[in-house]
Design a protein around this motif. Structure first.
Motif, PDB file in Angstrom:
ATOM      1  N   ASP A  82     -12.437   8.937  12.515  1.00 22.39           N
ATOM      2  CA  ASP A  82     -11.993   7.931  11.543  1.00 22.39           C
ATOM      3  C   ASP A  82     -13.044   7.715  10.464  1.00 22.39           C
ATOM      4  N   ALA A  83     -14.306   7.682  10.882  1.00 22.53           N
ATOM      5  CA  ALA A  83     -15.387   7.447   9.928  1.00 22.53           C
ATOM      6  C   ALA A  83     -15.526   8.612   8.957  1.00 22.53           C
ATOM      7  N   ALA A 123     -11.576   9.132   7.054  1.00 22.51           N
ATOM      8  CA  ALA A 123     -11.044   8.007   6.274  1.00 22.51           C
ATOM      9  C   ALA A 123     -12.134   7.072   5.763  1.00 22.51           C
ATOM     10  N   ARG A 124     -13.400   7.469   5.940  1.00 21.35           N
ATOM     11  CA  ARG A 124     -14.531   6.636   5.495  1.00 21.35           C
ATOM     12  C   ARG A 124     -14.472   5.240   6.117  1.00 21.35           C
ATOM     13  N   ARG A 125     -13.945   5.176   7.335  1.00 22.64           N
ATOM     14  CA  ARG A 125     -13.892   3.895   8.026  1.00 22.64           C
ATOM     15  C   ARG A 125     -15.242   3.626   8.675  1.00 22.64           C
ATOM     16  N   LEU A 147      -5.270   2.713  11.106  1.00 22.76           N
ATOM     17  CA  LEU A 147      -6.655   2.600  11.541  1.00 22.76           C
ATOM     18  C   LEU A 147      -7.143   1.160  11.564  1.00 22.76           C
ATOM     19  N   THR A 148      -6.220   0.199  11.543  1.00 21.09           N
ATOM     20  CA  THR A 148      -6.615  -1.195  11.707  1.00 21.09           C
ATOM     21  C   THR A 148      -7.064  -1.413  13.142  1.00 21.09           C
ATOM     22  N   ARG A 185      -5.514   0.875  16.260  1.00 23.21           N
ATOM     23  CA  ARG A 185      -6.304   1.806  17.073  1.00 23.21           C
ATOM     24  C   ARG A 185      -6.269   1.458  18.553  1.00 23.21           C
TER      25      ARG A 185
END
Length: 470
Positions: A368-369, A372-374, A422-423, A427
């Motif tokens: 995710d990181a 999606a740059r989460r 991805l909230t 998740r």
């Protein structure tokens, strides 16, 4: 008064879809069933030997039938392949099917040689990436009605002359008075690795270095992006599904990766059987091969079988299906979920700190990181991810479900259109922490979800409208 001979009206092949597991031993795997203990529903499943046919390797007839006392996955250190049989059944009335045997053929003026088999299989993994038809690997032996062991030699235009990938073997089993049924056996490939010619790659045996496109440009060294960084072909599967040159993992260089040019001997395709009578009758089935499964005492929440069931029967369960049957289905899915968690390292997959340091494992929070740059953070609270505690939670849920499925439980299941949510709440839905084929969060099939929905509704009202008082 004499009875009329049974007439063959049509044909079916059972099973319509057969999967072979790759192996390197010449001795096929014995037949077995996987059972769970009703008194210990979350205990390890037990493997039990079932009726197995021993086929003579020279003549192709069944020597004997037996039930193995001991199941062995290896023979002399080599993996035993799972080699399924396809059985032909005759439709003899609108509501009747029976095995096609030599006696039934004879009653219709036919013989075992009146049965003709046609097989075509492909390995399209490379052409799936490159979109070059010369990369499509096809094996299509001539139609046959004898009992030889036919090799499925997969060839492609970008291979060196007269070279091929062995995708397995097929054999029309010779019927005998003791075993008169018409059968075909599929034995998958041995699990070999193939690659580019002229490269001294120790992972590829010299005899398997067969990929050599005429212009020297092809799968070996193939990049999924052009010189301007534009993606060459539509990507619905992650690039992790093929071997790449270092640096790895694949998110280095934003996915601009270089292929090592490997090919394998998995395949799938069509088997057609024809009976040359008047008229000629035909039936078809699918065969496929895949890597061996060594976790035989456990299941997974979603399998290829679940997807095939949805494709064949639709996305919703029959509303008239008995409540007890639906409950058995939901219980089986939960049992598989528990078995998956049992051999997962839940804290690592949740991206908890490992020995006080950031976790760089290949897990969903890390993906995710990167994708999606989460923010790189655990999906659920770290204190709730002890593996033992999570398995106990699944035990409690299954115990509750044996009485009924609470209506709120369906809301915990991730819907297929929510795989990219991805909230924090998205998740944490079930199945959690696991990736699907799209590289995003796993979801059950719509049909599986419909089992839980129907079970929850039936817990309140029976199909006849009466209230459940349990």
């Amino acid at each position: 008064m004499t009875s009329q001979p049974t007439t063959i009206l049509g044909l079916r092949i059972l099973p319509p879809i057969a999967f072979g597991r790759l192996g390197s031993s010449d001795t096929p795997m014995d037949n077995y069933s996987v059972r769970h203990d009703p008194n210990d529903p979350l205990g390890y499943r037990h493997l039990a030997g079932e009726e197995t046919f021993l086929v003579d390797p020279t003549s192709g007839h069944i020597v004997r039938s037996y039930v193995p006392d001991t199941l062995r996955l290896r023979d002399g250190g080599k993996i035993r392949p799972v080699s399924p049989f396809l059985e032909v059944w005759a439709i003899t009335a609108a509501d009747r099917m029976e095995p096609l045997t030599t006696s039934l053929l004879a009653a219709n003026g036919l013989t075992a040689q009146s049965v003709v088999w046609t097989v075509q299989v492909k390995n399209s993994k490379v052409v799936r990436r490159t979109a070059d038809p010369k990369d499509d690997v096809l094996a299509a032996p001539k139609p046959f009605n004898d009992h030889g062991n036919y090799e499925l030699r997969g060839a492609a235009a970008n291979f060196t002359p007269n070279s091929a990938i062995s995708l397995g073997w097929v054999r029309y089993i010779r019927p005998t008075p003791e075993f008169p049924q018409i059968r075909l056996r599929f034995t998958p490939g041995k699990g070999g690795v193939y690659g580019p010619a002229g490269q001294n790659d120790p992972s590829v045996p010299p005899a398997n270095r067969i990929y050599a496109p005429a212009k020297g440009v092809g799968w070996y060294g193939w990049r999924n992006s052009d010189a301007n960084g534009k993606q060459k072909t539509p990507e619905t599967l992650g690039p992790t599904l093929y071997a790449i040159e270092a640096p790895a993992p694949v998110w280095i260089n934003q996915g601009d990766i270089v292929s090592r040019g490997y090919l394998d001997d998995t395949c799938d395709g069509i088997v057609t059987v024809s009976v040359t009578g008047r008229p000629t009758l035909t039936a078809t089935a699918r065969i496929a091969s895949a890597p061996h499964n060594f976790v035989l005492d456990s299941g997974f929440p979603r399998t290829l079988a679940d997807d095939l069931e949805q494709a064949l029967l639709g996305p919703t369960v029959d509303p008239n299906e008995p409540h007890e049957v639906t409950m058995q289905r939901t219980e089986e899915i939960m049992r598989r979920a528990f078995e998956t968690v049992r051999f997962m390292n839940v804290p690592v997959l949740n991206n908890n700190l490992v020995k006080g340091r950031p976790n760089l494992a290949d897990n969903m929070p890390v993906n995710d990181a990167i994708d999606a740059r989460r923010p790189s953070e655990p999906a659920v609270a770290t204190e709730n991810t002890d593996t033992l505690a999570v398995t106990r939670l699944h035990q409690q849920v299954l115990t509750t479900m044996r009485a009924s499925v609470p209506s709120w439980f369906v809301r915990l299941l991730r819907q297929p259109e929510e795989i990219g949510d991805l909230t924090p709440l998205g998740r944490r839905k079930m199945p959690a922490l696991m990736s699907g084929a799209e590289g995003r969060y796993m979801t059950l099939t719509r049909r599986q979800i419909s089992f839980f929905r129907k079970a929850a509704e039936s817990a309140l009202f029976r199909p006849d409208g009466s209230k459940d008082v349990k």
